[in-house]
Write an enzyme that holds these catalytic residues in place. Structure first.
Site, short mmCIF file in Angstrom:
data_model
loop_
_atom_site.label_atom_id
_atom_site.label_comp_id
_atom_site.label_asym_id
_atom_site.label_seq_id
_atom_site.Cartn_x
_atom_site.Cartn_y
_atom_site.Cartn_z
N HIS A 435 37.01 17.67 52.93
CA HIS A 435 37.65 19.00 52.88
C HIS A 435 37.68 19.55 51.46
O HIS A 435 37.51 18.81 50.47
CB HIS A 435 39.06 18.95 53.47
CG HIS A 435 40.04 18.10 52.71
ND1 HIS A 435 40.76 18.57 51.63
CD2 HIS A 435 40.42 16.80 52.88
CE1 HIS A 435 41.55 17.61 51.18
NE2 HIS A 435 41.36 16.53 51.90
N CYS A 454 41.71 11.00 52.73
CA CYS A 454 40.59 11.89 53.02
C CYS A 454 39.76 12.14 51.76
O CYS A 454 40.19 11.84 50.64
CB CYS A 454 41.09 13.22 53.59
SG CYS A 454 41.67 13.08 55.30
#
Length: 533
Positions: A435, A454
């Protein structure tokens, strides 16, 4: 004979050869391969054959477990019991080539667990007296011993140490499978021609092996000096014995092209330091101090073990896909984008999980791009950060652009969203994805382990444009608009592509530079304890 039989049996039982080879030992239907009676003295690669009853006696005498027996039977059934390692001239060329290949493996890996003293004495005899040194009375036994030895070698050299459970080491990429029978058949039928090219390991493995041999040579010279200095930093203009030690050290590692005896830190030495820093992922300022000094002073034995650990990991990885794919190397803090297998398109910096929130090592298939995403706060962060924040400040949610979503909290789309303006999803049980991020300054750090697990990417629009490059409607302007729309837009890409989240602390780059990185999660340390104990 009984001593060697025990060694062979122990190997099969302890290393787990049987389960890992089970698929390779079966035919297409999962059954034992039938004997190919069409092969005769006229069509076989060898005019010599072994009696099937001798094979059964051999297996029974050594108490080989069922899966090991199946490997033997399938190999000789598919060649109608023609010999693999002998021909009419005596011991065949492929046997000598295999033995040399195995000797090289033992030498560079330091793994003597597959050393076979019985076969070694006959290999030595052949080396002195030639191909006919082995008497006919021992031919059948040595034939079968060599076949078993190949199974042992291939299990270790091509499939990795089976006593190392990759999942226990935080590695959840499925381990590669090797068809040992097909490999052995190819070695035999091609008479060992280009035997090194038959190794079912990737190109990076061979490059690391070459680097390992160079480091062994440096180790033999015994001159990998510890840089003894009381200075916090050594830089241009400094003089003294430490500068000479630094020159010697960087000359040995190939960073300094020419060695001299002048104890002066000059511009050439500064350039060599910057090259060293580049190879180690450090800030390239040409100054020796802090992390640079720490890495320079690592013993060469540690570097050798680090290379061996990463070669072991490379034995685990599946074959490189022929399709497009993404590779994130956690210790490198980099994302690599590949097209049609080996064609590297571009790289970009990433931020990975912190030492307390590891990014998981696994693989998945990228399916969706989400522009202007919501961020659904994970339960752990909700309990540890958001709920305590709400207790302290009743306006916590609004000040963080958050809202309740049922019994959970989510952050609304926008430039301050923790996921930035776009995320890339490859469904997995670890809740890991790629992301964007509003915290752009972190990409300028040399060490970038700051996330909750992440992977944050430095150039999200560039990645989105590449993924949608075959979609003519997704122009640069449309991507920009979707990223700043303020409401979620989901896009399913036409063809899913693999994403590999890997962990490699040593590799050779495309310029031929041997790179090392810090073992940020301690995975190397655990593997070294297990491998070199």
């Amino acid at each position: 004979m009984k001593v060697h039989s025990s060694i062979f049996l122990i190997f099969l039982l302890v290393t787990g050869l049987s389960p890992s080879c089970q698929e390779a030992s079966k035919g297409p239907s999962g059954q034992i391969i039938s004997r190919d009676t069409t092969i005769s003295t006229k069509s076989a690669f060898s005019t010599l054959f072994i009696d099937s009853s001798y094979l059964e006696h051999f297996l029974a005498d050594r108490q080989v477990i069922d899966t090991g027996r199946q490997l033997y039977r399938n190999f000789y059934n598919q060649r109608n019991f023609s010999l693999a390692w002998f021909d009419s001239s005596g011991i065949a060329e492929q046997a000598n080539l295999f033995w040399n290949l195995q000797a090289n493996y033992i030498a560079f890996s330091g793994d003597s667990s597959i050393y076979n003293p019985f076969l070694q004495q006959w290999a030595d005899s052949v080396g002195v007296y030639g191909a006919r040194a082995i008497p006919d009375s021992l031919r059948s036994r040595i034939e079968l011993e060599l076949t078993g030895q190949f199974f042992r070698y291939a299990a270790k050299a091509y499939m990795g140490n089976l006593k190392l459970n990759s999942a226990d080491l935080g590695w959840f990429i499925p381990r590669r499978k090797v068809d040992i029978l097909a490999l052995l058949d190819s070695v035999s039928n091609n008479k060992g021609k280009d035997i090194k090219h038959l190794e079912p390991v990737n190109r990076q493995y061979g490059l690391l092996r070459e680097a390992l041999n160079r480091y062994y040579e440096i180790e033999k010279q015994g001159a990998w000096d510890h840089l003894a200095t009381t200075q916090k930093k050594i830089t241009i203009g400094d003089t003294g014995q430490a500068v000479l030690q630094l020159k010697r050290r960087l000359f040995l590692s190939g960073d300094l092209g020419k060695m001299d005896s002048v104890p002066l830190f000059d511009t050439a030495l500064a350039a060599a330091v910057r090259k060293f820093q580049y190879r180690y992922g450090l800030r390239e300022d040409g100054i020796v101090g802090g992390a640079t000094l720490q890495e320079i002073n690592r013993p060469i034995n540690y570097r050798i073990r680090q290379i061996l650990v990463n070669m072991e990991r490379l034995r685990w990885v599946p074959d490189e896909p022929a399709t497009d794919y993404l590779l994130v190397n956690i210790p490198e803090y980099r994302l690599h984008v590949y097209e049609k297998g080996r064609n590297l398109v571009f790289n970009m910096n990433v931020v990975v999980g912190s030492t307390t929130h590891h990014s998981v090592i696994f693989t998945g298939n990228l399916k969706n791009i989400v522009f202007s995403p919501y961020w659904y706060v994970p339960p752990g962060i909700l309990q540890k950060e958001v709920l305590p924040g709400i207790k302290r400040n009743k306006n916590y949610l609004s000040s963080h652009n958050m809202e309740w979503n049922g019994g959970n909290v989510r952050q609304k789309p926008g430039p301050k969203n923790s996921l930035g303006l776009v995320k890339f999803l490859f469904p997995n049980s670890y809740n890991i994805y790629l992301h964007d991020t509003p915290s752009k300054s972190l990409f300028n750090e040399s060490k970038r382990d700051f996330s909750h697990g992440c992977i944050r990417v430095a150039e999200p629009k560039k990645l989105a444009a590449w993924l949608l490059r075959d979609e003519k409607s997704w122009t640069s302007e449309k991507i920009d608009a979707a990223m700043h729309k303020g409401s979620e837009t989901w896009v399913t890409i036409k063809q899913e592509l693999p994403v590999f989240i890997g962990y490699f602390t040593a590799w050779v780059d495309r310029q031929g530079n041997l790179n090392f990185r810090e073992d940020i999660y301690g995975h190397d340390k655990i593997m070294m304890e297990k491998m070199f104990r």
